[in-house]
Write a protein that holds these residues in place. Structure first.
Motif, PDB file in Angstrom:
ATOM      1  N   GLU A 274       0.844  -1.185   0.000  1.00 23.72           N
ATOM      2  CA  GLU A 274       0.000   0.000   0.000  1.00 23.72           C
ATOM      3  C   GLU A 274       0.887   1.245   0.000  1.00 23.72           C
ATOM      4  O   GLU A 274       1.725   1.421   0.885  1.00 23.72           O
ATOM      5  N   ILE A 275       0.674   2.100  -0.996  1.00 15.90           N
ATOM      6  CA  ILE A 275       1.451   3.325  -1.154  1.00 15.90           C
ATOM      7  C   ILE A 275       0.476   4.493  -1.138  1.00 15.90           C
ATOM      8  O   ILE A 275      -0.501   4.503  -1.880  1.00 15.90           O
ATOM      9  N   ASN A 276       0.747   5.482  -0.289  1.00 18.63           N
ATOM     10  CA  ASN A 276      -0.166   6.621  -0.164  1.00 18.63           C
ATOM     11  C   ASN A 276       0.623   7.919  -0.024  1.00 18.63           C
ATOM     12  O   ASN A 276       1.629   7.972   0.702  1.00 18.63           O
ATOM     13  N   ASN A 277       0.154   8.956  -0.724  1.00 19.07           N
ATOM     14  CA  ASN A 277       0.729  10.292  -0.594  1.00 19.07           C
ATOM     15  C   ASN A 277       2.242  10.294  -0.807  1.00 19.07           C
ATOM     16  O   ASN A 277       2.990  10.945  -0.091  1.00 19.07           O
ATOM     17  N   VAL A 278       2.674   9.564  -1.812  1.00 20.59           N
ATOM     18  CA  VAL A 278       4.089   9.548  -2.185  1.00 20.59           C
ATOM     19  C   VAL A 278       4.254  10.402  -3.439  1.00 20.59           C
ATOM     20  O   VAL A 278       3.491  10.267  -4.398  1.00 20.59           O
ATOM     21  N   LYS A 279       5.255  11.278  -3.413  1.00 19.49           N
ATOM     22  CA  LYS A 279       5.467  12.202  -4.519  1.00 19.49           C
ATOM     23  C   LYS A 279       6.793  11.883  -5.196  1.00 19.49           C
ATOM     24  O   LYS A 279       7.835  11.802  -4.531  1.00 19.49           O
ATOM     25  N   VAL A 280       6.744  11.708  -6.520  1.00 20.87           N
ATOM     26  CA  VAL A 280       7.930  11.377  -7.311  1.00 20.87           C
ATOM     27  C   VAL A 280       8.169  12.481  -8.325  1.00 20.87           C
ATOM     28  O   VAL A 280       7.253  12.877  -9.053  1.00 20.87           O
ATOM     29  N   ILE A 281       9.406  12.989  -8.388  1.00 22.39           N
ATOM     30  CA  ILE A 281       9.808  13.912  -9.450  1.00 22.39           C
ATOM     31  C   ILE A 281      11.127  13.407 -10.010  1.00 22.39           C
ATOM     32  O   ILE A 281      12.112  13.251  -9.274  1.00 22.39           O
ATOM     33  N   SER A 282      11.144  13.146 -11.312  1.00 22.16           N
ATOM     34  CA  SER A 282      12.270  12.456 -11.926  1.00 22.16           C
ATOM     35  C   SER A 282      12.606  13.095 -13.261  1.00 22.16           C
ATOM     36  O   SER A 282      11.716  13.376 -14.061  1.00 22.16           O
ATOM     37  N   GLY A 283      13.912  13.301 -13.543  1.00 25.36           N
ATOM     38  CA  GLY A 283      14.305  13.942 -14.781  1.00 25.36           C
ATOM     39  C   GLY A 283      15.434  13.263 -15.510  1.00 25.36           C
ATOM     40  O   GLY A 283      16.063  13.870 -16.376  1.00 25.36           O
ATOM     41  N   ARG A 284      15.700  11.972 -15.159  1.00 21.64           N
ATOM     42  CA  ARG A 284      16.822  11.311 -15.819  1.00 21.64           C
ATOM     43  C   ARG A 284      16.382  10.040 -16.554  1.00 21.64           C
ATOM     44  O   ARG A 284      15.241   9.592 -16.429  1.00 21.64           O
ATOM     45  N   GLN A 285      17.299   9.486 -17.290  1.00 25.33           N
ATOM     46  CA  GLN A 285      16.986   8.381 -18.189  1.00 25.33           C
ATOM     47  C   GLN A 285      16.323   7.222 -17.446  1.00 25.33           C
ATOM     48  O   GLN A 285      16.762   6.835 -16.366  1.00 25.33           O
ATOM     49  N   ASN A 286      15.271   6.670 -18.075  1.00 26.08           N
ATOM     50  CA  ASN A 286      14.522   5.558 -17.485  1.00 26.08           C
ATOM     51  C   ASN A 286      14.007   5.901 -16.093  1.00 26.08           C
ATOM     52  O   ASN A 286      13.993   5.042 -15.198  1.00 26.08           O
ATOM     53  N   GLY A 287      13.540   7.126 -15.936  1.00 24.68           N
ATOM     54  CA  GLY A 287      13.071   7.568 -14.624  1.00 24.68           C
ATOM     55  C   GLY A 287      11.617   7.214 -14.381  1.00 24.68           C
ATOM     56  O   GLY A 287      10.824   8.087 -14.006  1.00 24.68           O
ATOM     57  N   ASP A 288      11.245   5.925 -14.590  1.00 23.09           N
ATOM     58  CA  ASP A 288       9.867   5.497 -14.371  1.00 23.09           C
ATOM     59  C   ASP A 288       9.412   5.839 -12.952  1.00 23.09           C
ATOM     60  O   ASP A 288      10.189   5.762 -12.005  1.00 23.09           O
ATOM     61  N   GLY A 289       8.123   6.137 -12.810  1.00 18.46           N
ATOM     62  CA  GLY A 289       7.599   6.560 -11.515  1.00 18.46           C
ATOM     63  C   GLY A 289       7.304   5.416 -10.583  1.00 18.46           C
ATOM     64  O   GLY A 289       8.131   5.023  -9.752  1.00 18.46           O
TER      65      GLY A 289
END
Length: 496
Positions: A274-289
């Motif tokens: 269970e994942i809740n209120n998680v924030k991801v910001i990614s700007g590099r190669q293969n940066g899947d969320g």
């Protein structure tokens, strides 16, 4: 002497009582928790942000504005800040780092219903609900401001608990140089353990949950991968910030994952997450969320992903996938797809592999800049079925870049690809429902195309229903209007 009537006496008594009573406090006073940021870091020079008059620490986080694949692309940055609250908060923003004065601003997603005030280059608006707010200035996505307004934190673990890794305020890094503090290269959580990252802590490390159960990862702080070179550069390798491997009964709540050198939140052959209120910001190669391979019973809610590759991803690497839910999420996809199933659907040569019982619900795509918003790419021999997309809002369907003709809004295919493992057999796609999809804006102001492509008589795409689809304010009533094309190996494709 005149006599005072009883009614008049009652009125006088009530007025006197009201005058003598002390002023009462606001019924629901605002509660606000601010985080100063580590003393080893400097607040952003791009943005100045206050919450109810209190200055917020603003981080510069990596993003990528190139919408083409480039193995050597260097990301740029955008400002991000966060706090916890309950009640009402007035946000004020100044953007000294922009080349031009702020003349206009938009707060997205549009569902917040916020029209900010812009005066003398300053942007202000009120918020009353926790959630993720993004401010775009002068209709230009460069240097968009991400504000993560969390609910008040509860159930904070005891730092003295021997089963708790407690990361306090400060910047924690791998090396011992400088004034920064040090933790181990990777934190490996075992059965029953908790990792807590406090609100003004930045942790430069990776978190591994390998064959462990009853694990919790929580807090309000940041896992930051900026100390690592991109995974594909000489001498580097993938450093996944949160990596679950054959894990069971895991909860992840409240944290931010930024600047990863590859994938961000990964789960492999795991159950009950269970994942809740998680924030991801990614700007590099293969940066899947959020990317799950061969997993069962995973739920992601109230979360955010801005990525330079697929944002929400499901694949089969070693066995089948079942029971995955993404709900109440915001997505910003700078490269690749927003909601992707595939391409790898049987990387582990599994007998009768499946991907089933998958739900994407209440998903807002803020921007989709590259490939399709919704995609199912079955490049192996899996049976992909019982897939539901419900209440999908695409604010900006801006497919462009180096994707050739692959600029579809929706794409479902059975095909060989560079990621195929099983090259001599194909599977099928069946029972897919898109129930409620709204596209507010497109790059050229026209309805984007969609495409379905089977492979053969025994490898078909069947029973796909598109219901309540509205594009640019017009309800779609047939395949032609939707510009949806399909081949002879598709059947039961319906627009309602």
């Amino acid at each position: 002497m005149k006599r005072t009537t009883p009614i008049l006496m009652l009125v006088l008594m009530l007025l006197l009582t009201a005058w003598m009573m002390p002023a009462t406090a606001e019924e629901n006073p605002t509660l606000l928790t601010l985080y100063e940021g580590p003393k080893t870091m400097t607040t952003s020079a791009t943005a100045k942000v206050t919450a109810n008059g209190n200055a917020l620490f603003v981080y510069d986080v990596m993003v990528n504005h190139e919408h083409i694949w480039n193995a050597n692309t260097q990301p740029t940055t955008t400002p991000m800040t966060y706090f916890d609250f309950e009640g009402k908060v007035r946000i004020e923003v100044e953007m000294p780092g922009l080349p031009d004065k702020v003349e206009s601003a938009a707060v997205i997603p549009q569902s917040w219903g916020i029209t900010p005030e812009v005066k003398d280059g300053k942007v202000s608006f009120m918020i009353t609900e926790p959630g993720q707010y993004t401010v775009v200035f002068n209709d230009n996505v460069n240097k968009a401001l991400h504000i993560f307004a969390n609910p008040l934190e509860t159930d904070v673990p005891d730092p003295d608990d021997p089963n708790v890794y407690y990361i306090p305020s400060g910047e924690w890094v791998i090396d011992e140089g400088g004034t920064k503090m040090t933790v181990m290269d990777a934190i490996a959580l075992e059965d029953g353990q908790t990792l807590y990252i406090s609100g003004d802590a930045v942790l430069h490390s990776i978190i591994s949950v390998n064959n462990a159960k009853n694990v919790r990862i929580c807090g309000r702080g940041i896992i930051d991968g900026s100390d690592y070179d991109a995974w594909n550069q000489p001498g580097s390798y993938a450093r996944v910030p949160i990596d679950l491997n054959h894990a069971k009964d895991v909860t992840i709540d409240g944290i931010i994952v930024a600047n990863s050198n590859c994938w961000n939140v990964n789960s492999y052959s795991s159950k009950h997450v269970e994942i809740n209120n998680v924030k991801v910001i990614s700007g590099r190669q293969n940066g899947d969320g959020f990317t799950f391979q061969s997993c069962t019973d995973h739920t992601v809610t109230n979360s955010f992903a801005r990525t330079w590759d697929d944002s929400l991803v499901i694949k089969n690497y070693s066995g089948s996938t079942k029971g995955i839910t993404f709900r109440n999420m915001q997505v910003w996809t700078d490269l690749a797809q927003s909601m992707e199933i595939g391409y790898e659907t049987d990387k582990g040569w599994t007998l009768d592999p499946e991907i089933s019982d998958v739900l994407f619900e209440n998903i807002t795509v803020l921007y989709n800049f590259h490939k399709p918003v919704i995609s199912i790419h079955n490049s192996d021999d899996a049976y992909v079925h019982a897939i539901v997309y419900r209440n999908i809002v695409v604010e900006n369907a801006f497919m462009q870049g180096d994707n050739g003709n692959n600029k579809e809004l929706i794409e479902m295919t059975l095909q060989n690809s560079a990621w195929s493992t099983v090259k001599d057999e194909f599977g099928s796609i069946d029972d897919v429902l898109i129930d409620g999809m709204t596209v507010l804006r497109t790059l050229d102001g026209k309805v984007p195309a969609s495409r379905l492509s089977g492979y053969g008589e025994d490898n078909r795409i069947t029973n796909v229903t598109l219901r309540n689809v509205t594009i640019l304010g017009e309800k779609m009533t047939n395949l032609k209007q939707m510009k949806l094309r399909y081949d002879d190996y598709c059947e039961g494709i319906v627009v309602e």
